[in-house]
Design a protein around this motif. Structure first.
Motif, PDB file in Angstrom:
ATOM      1  N   GLY A 148     -81.581 -10.445 -28.363  1.00 13.93           N
ATOM      2  CA  GLY A 148     -80.878  -9.240 -27.801  1.00 13.93           C
ATOM      3  C   GLY A 148     -80.213  -9.492 -26.361  1.00 13.93           C
ATOM      4  O   GLY A 148     -78.741  -8.999 -26.916  1.00 13.93           O
ATOM      5  N   LEU A 149     -80.454 -10.404 -26.211  1.00 12.28           N
ATOM      6  CA  LEU A 149     -80.633 -11.032 -24.882  1.00 12.28           C
ATOM      7  C   LEU A 149     -79.111 -11.947 -24.692  1.00 12.28           C
ATOM      8  O   LEU A 149     -78.584 -11.559 -24.059  1.00 12.28           O
ATOM      9  N   ARG A 150     -79.174 -12.513 -25.492  1.00 12.34           N
ATOM     10  CA  ARG A 150     -78.366 -13.514 -25.670  1.00 12.34           C
ATOM     11  C   ARG A 150     -76.999 -12.843 -26.058  1.00 12.34           C
ATOM     12  O   ARG A 150     -76.362 -13.093 -25.560  1.00 12.34           O
ATOM     13  N   GLN A 151     -77.209 -11.634 -26.783  1.00  8.73           N
ATOM     14  CA  GLN A 151     -76.089 -11.500 -27.467  1.00  8.73           C
ATOM     15  C   GLN A 151     -75.090  -9.913 -26.553  1.00  8.73           C
ATOM     16  O   GLN A 151     -73.907  -9.829 -26.365  1.00  8.73           O
ATOM     17  N   SER A 152     -76.591  -9.486 -25.978  1.00  9.46           N
ATOM     18  CA  SER A 152     -75.534  -8.905 -24.640  1.00  9.46           C
ATOM     19  C   SER A 152     -75.262  -9.330 -23.649  1.00  9.46           C
ATOM     20  O   SER A 152     -74.154  -9.390 -23.037  1.00  9.46           O
ATOM     21  N   ALA A 153     -75.518 -10.379 -23.147  1.00  5.53           N
ATOM     22  CA  ALA A 153     -74.958 -11.614 -22.215  1.00  5.53           C
ATOM     23  C   ALA A 153     -73.133 -11.913 -23.117  1.00  5.53           C
ATOM     24  O   ALA A 153     -72.466 -11.919 -22.189  1.00  5.53           O
ATOM     25  N   ALA A 213     -71.736 -10.995 -24.510  1.00  3.44           N
ATOM     26  CA  ALA A 213     -70.611  -9.828 -24.918  1.00  3.44           C
ATOM     27  C   ALA A 213     -70.582  -9.544 -23.663  1.00  3.44           C
ATOM     28  O   ALA A 213     -68.903  -8.856 -23.453  1.00  3.44           O
ATOM     29  N   ALA A 214     -70.968  -9.227 -22.881  1.00  2.00           N
ATOM     30  CA  ALA A 214     -71.249  -9.103 -21.196  1.00  2.00           C
ATOM     31  C   ALA A 214     -69.593  -9.960 -20.532  1.00  2.00           C
ATOM     32  O   ALA A 214     -68.826  -9.699 -19.730  1.00  2.00           O
ATOM     33  N   HIS A 215     -70.695 -11.314 -20.696  1.00  8.14           N
ATOM     34  CA  HIS A 215     -68.734 -12.412 -20.564  1.00  8.14           C
ATOM     35  C   HIS A 215     -67.595 -12.499 -21.466  1.00  8.14           C
ATOM     36  O   HIS A 215     -66.608 -12.556 -20.802  1.00  8.14           O
ATOM     37  N   ALA A 216     -67.783 -12.437 -22.210  1.00  6.23           N
ATOM     38  CA  ALA A 216     -66.775 -11.852 -23.882  1.00  6.23           C
ATOM     39  C   ALA A 216     -65.449 -10.473 -23.035  1.00  6.23           C
ATOM     40  O   ALA A 216     -64.516 -10.814 -23.344  1.00  6.23           O
ATOM     41  N   GLY A 217     -66.384 -10.104 -21.547  1.00  5.69           N
ATOM     42  CA  GLY A 217     -65.912  -8.755 -20.688  1.00  5.69           C
ATOM     43  C   GLY A 217     -65.644  -7.190 -21.324  1.00  5.69           C
ATOM     44  O   GLY A 217     -65.057  -6.511 -21.421  1.00  5.69           O
ATOM     45  N   ALA A 218     -66.588  -6.886 -21.858  1.00  2.00           N
ATOM     46  CA  ALA A 218     -67.124  -6.195 -23.372  1.00  2.00           C
ATOM     47  C   ALA A 218     -67.955  -5.446 -21.753  1.00  2.00           C
ATOM     48  O   ALA A 218     -68.272  -5.636 -20.348  1.00  2.00           O
ATOM     49  N   SER A 219     -68.244  -4.128 -21.168  1.00  2.00           N
ATOM     50  CA  SER A 219     -68.178  -3.684 -20.415  1.00  2.00           C
ATOM     51  C   SER A 219     -69.828  -2.991 -20.208  1.00  2.00           C
ATOM     52  O   SER A 219     -70.119  -2.050 -20.624  1.00  2.00           O
ATOM     53  N   VAL A 220     -71.069  -3.963 -20.574  1.00  2.00           N
ATOM     54  CA  VAL A 220     -72.257  -4.505 -20.428  1.00  2.00           C
ATOM     55  C   VAL A 220     -72.291  -4.543 -19.306  1.00  2.00           C
ATOM     56  O   VAL A 220     -72.299  -5.564 -18.814  1.00  2.00           O
ATOM     57  N   PRO A 233     -75.638  -5.576 -16.401  1.00  2.00           N
ATOM     58  CA  PRO A 233     -76.764  -6.281 -17.170  1.00  2.00           C
ATOM     59  C   PRO A 233     -78.164  -5.908 -16.709  1.00  2.00           C
ATOM     60  O   PRO A 233     -79.113  -6.290 -17.959  1.00  2.00           O
ATOM     61  N   VAL A 234     -78.217  -4.692 -16.927  1.00  2.00           N
ATOM     62  CA  VAL A 234     -79.390  -4.033 -16.327  1.00  2.00           C
ATOM     63  C   VAL A 234     -79.086  -3.634 -18.041  1.00  2.00           C
ATOM     64  O   VAL A 234     -80.026  -3.848 -18.675  1.00  2.00           O
ATOM     65  N   ASP A 235     -78.330  -3.373 -19.153  1.00  2.20           N
ATOM     66  CA  ASP A 235     -77.920  -3.062 -20.282  1.00  2.20           C
ATOM     67  C   ASP A 235     -78.134  -3.872 -20.790  1.00  2.20           C
ATOM     68  O   ASP A 235     -78.914  -3.363 -21.835  1.00  2.20           O
ATOM     69  N   ALA A 236     -78.170  -4.934 -20.721  1.00  2.00           N
ATOM     70  CA  ALA A 236     -77.817  -6.221 -21.492  1.00  2.00           C
ATOM     71  C   ALA A 236     -79.586  -6.219 -21.584  1.00  2.00           C
ATOM     72  O   ALA A 236     -80.518  -6.679 -22.929  1.00  2.00           O
ATOM     73  N   ILE A 237     -80.497  -6.514 -20.246  1.00  2.00           N
ATOM     74  CA  ILE A 237     -82.104  -6.407 -20.345  1.00  2.00           C
ATOM     75  C   ILE A 237     -82.595  -4.702 -21.111  1.00  2.00           C
ATOM     76  O   ILE A 237     -83.329  -5.002 -22.120  1.00  2.00           O
ATOM     77  N   ARG A 238     -82.193  -4.175 -20.778  1.00  2.00           N
ATOM     78  CA  ARG A 238     -82.907  -3.023 -22.182  1.00  2.00           C
ATOM     79  C   ARG A 238     -82.286  -2.899 -23.456  1.00  2.00           C
ATOM     80  O   ARG A 238     -83.031  -3.377 -24.481  1.00  2.00           O
TER      81      ARG A 238
END
Length: 183
Positions: free
Chosen positions: A21-26, A28-35, A37-42
């Motif tokens: 889950g952390l890798r997927q959110s990270a 997505a954030a790296h690809a420009g999605a509006s994620v 860092p706090v949301d990625a952890i949650r």
């Protein structure tokens, strides 16, 4: 060597799903999605919470208990605390604030920081865990953090709509316990 450094390190069990889950959110954030860092952890905590629910069901069976959705209301809080304590997270006390809002008081909690910042993983973890239990989306809001004392925090748990109401009331200056009671 001081007494604090001679203690063994504390271990907290965390499902592998947390890392996915952390890798997927990270990513997505790296690809420009509006994620954020706090949301990625949650989000990673949420994935871990869903997996932890399955582990809880297995743990209950090993203890000779019923499946989580068939536990009595009297046994569930005690077994929930025993489970989280056994996997190193700490103590969990489940309290009813109203018909629609539960409080989760944690102590000796593995994530509760001694400074500001809150329990980001735990917020997601509880949402995933209790969402699986309820078979419905759940929202978790941390309302009291480390100022309660080291390792202590309070979370509110309810449906997304109810917790939205509580959050909006809190933004207007209404204490969370009053908002929860009127939800």
């Amino acid at each position: 060597m001081s007494p604090a450094t001679s203690l063994p390190p504390r271990i907290v069990s965390l499902p592998v799903d947390f890392f996915a889950g952390l890798r997927q959110s990270a990513l997505a954030a790296h690809a420009g999605a509006s994620v954020l860092p706090v949301d990625a952890i949650r989000d990673a905590g949420f994935a871990a919470g869903q997996a932890l629910y399955s582990h809880f069901a297995t743990w209950l069976a090993e203890q000779g208990e019923s499946h989580p959705d068939r536990l009595s209301d009297e046994r569930f809080p005690w077994l929930l605390e025993a489970y989280f304590h056994s996997i190193g997270w700490g103590r969990v006390e489940l309290l009813s604030l109203s018909d629609a809002v539960m409080a989760l008081d944690v102590s000796d909690w593995g994530e509760a920081p001694e400074s500001a910042g809150g329990c980001l993983v735990s917020t997601g973890l509880f949402a995933g865990f209790f969402g699986r239990l309820a078979d419905a989306p759940m929202s978790v809001l941390e309302v009291e953090a480390s100022h309660q004392g080291p390792g202590r925090a309070r979370f509110l748990l309810g449906s997304i709509d109810v917790m939205g109401y509580v959050w909006e009331a809190m933004e207007r200056g209404i204490p969370y316990d009053r908002a929860a009671a009127s939800a």
